[in-house]
Enzyme design. Structure first.
Site: not given
Length: 313
Positions: A157, A253, A283
Site C-alpha cells: 500500500s 481494492d 486491500h
C-alpha cells in the site's frame, strides 16, 4: 467473482467486533487500532536465526530498524521492507509476522524501517527516511552479512508507494542499485480524478475512498506536492531503467487501477514486470499472512519471485 468466502467471513468478523473506518479516528487512535488488529493475528510459525532492533542515522533524527537474519552462513540477499498504513499508521511490531515469513522463506536479511509518519512529518520525510535506510544497508553490507549486489525493496500500500519511489530515486540519484521491487497493491497516484476502481470500490472493503482521502490529506494535503513523482510515482516523466517488479493487485481494492496502471507503465518502458491480480481479494491482504489462505497465496508468489530475483544477481 465475489469476495472469497473466507475473506468475506473475516471482514464480517471485523465489523461484528466494532471496527471503525480509518477516517473516523484521529491518527493516534487509528495507529492503536490498526496495531491491535494486526497483533491479534496468529503468530507465524516461521523462524529466523535472529531478530534485532537498533537505530540508524536519518535525515530527521535516528530511525528505528528491525533486522531479521535467516539461518545459514551468508552473505545473504537483502530486502528493505516498508510497511503500509497510508503514511500515517503501521509499525515494526504490527508487521513482525510478515517480515519473519519473508526472511525465513526467501532466505534473506529483511530490514524493516520505522520511517517518519504523517501528519507529524509530511512528504517527503518518509521517502527521505527510506532512501537513507537503503543507503545505510548498502554501506553496511559486511556488518549485516549481506551481498550488496542483491538488495531489493518492497512494501504494501503506502509502503509500496515508498518502494516505487525509492526505486525511482535510486535511478535518479545514482544508487544504491536494486535487483527488484516488490509492490503489494500500491498507491501510486495521489493527484487527479478518481479511477474506475476507486469509484467501483469506493466503500471498500476495509479501505474506502474516504479513508484514502484522509490519509492523503495527512501526508500531502491538497497542494501541488501530490503531483511530484516522488509522491505520485505514476506521474514520473520516465519509467526507464527501473528495477524488475512484481506488482500484486486485489479485485475489490479502490487502488486496483493504480497498481495495474503502474505495472503497464513499467512494462511499456522496457522493464521486467510481473503483474498478478488476485480475484476475490481486498486491500490490505498481506497484513494477515497467518490468517487468510489468499494472503498465504500472495505471499508465496512474492517469496518465489524474490528467490528468483536474488538467484539471478
Amino acid at each position: 467473482m465475489p469476495l472469497t468466502a473466507q475473506n468475506a467471513e473475516f471482514l464480517q468478523s471485523l465489523a461484528d467486533a466494532g471496527a471503525q473506518p480509518f477516517h473516523t479516528m484521529e491518527p493516534v487512535q487509528c495507529r492503536q487500532a490498526f496495531d491491535a488488529l494486526l497483533l491479534s493475528m496468529p503468530a507465524t510459525t516461521a523462524t529466523v536465526a535472529d531478530i534485532s532492533d537498533s537505530t540508524i542515522p536519518g535525515p530527521g533524527g535516528d530511525l528505528a530498524v528491525r533486522v531479521y537474519t535467516p539461518d545459514g552462513p551468508g552473505p545473504f540477499p537483502a530486502l528493505l521492507y516498508l510497511h503500509g498504513g497510508g503514511w500515517v499508521i503501521g509499525s515494526l511490531d504490527a508487521n513482525n509476522n510478515l517480515c519473519t515469513e519473508l526472511s525465513a522463506r526467501a532466505e534473506a536479511v529483511v530490514i524493516a524501517v520505522d520511517y517518519r509518519k504523517a501528519p507529524e512529518a509530511k512528504f517527503p520525510a518518509g521517502s527521505d527516511d527510506c532512501m537513507e535506510a537503503l543507503r545505510w544497508i548498502a554501506g553496511n553490507a559486511q556488518q549485516l552479512n549481506i551481498d550488496p549486489a542483491r538488495i531489493a525493496v518492497g512494501g504494501d500500500s503506502a509502503g509500496a508507494n515508498l518502494s516505487a519511489v525509492t526505486a525511482q530515486r535510486t535511478r535518479d540519484e545514482g544508487g544504491p542499485r536494486l535487483c527488484g521491487q516488490l509492490l503489494f497493491y500500491p498507491m501510486v497516484r495521489l493527484a487527479g480524478g478518481p479511477t474506475a476502481s476507486m469509484l467501483a470500490n469506493a466503500e471498500g472493503p476495509l479501505l474506502s475512498r474516504t479513508d484514502i482521502e484522509y490519509f492523503v490529506n495527512h501526508y500531502v494535503g491538497k497542494g501541488v506536492e501530490a503531483r511530484h513523482p516522488y509522491c505520485s510515482p505514476l506521474l514520473a516523466d520516465s519509467f526507464a531503467d527501473l528495477a524488475p517488479a512484481l506488482v500484486q493487485t486485489a479485485e475489490f481494492d479502490p487502488l486496483l487501477d493504480d497498481g495495474e496502471d503502474y505495472a503497464r507503465a513499467l512494462k511499456d518502458a522496457g522493464n521486467d514486470v510481473v503483474l498478478t491480480r488476485y480475484d476475490g481479494a481486498f486491500h490490505g491482504m498481506l497484513c494477515f499472512p497467518t490468517a487468510l489462505d489468499q494472503s498465504k497465496e500472495m505471499l508465496a508468489e512474492a517469496i518465489d519471485w524474490l528467490r528468483k530475483r536474488f538467484a539471478d544477481n
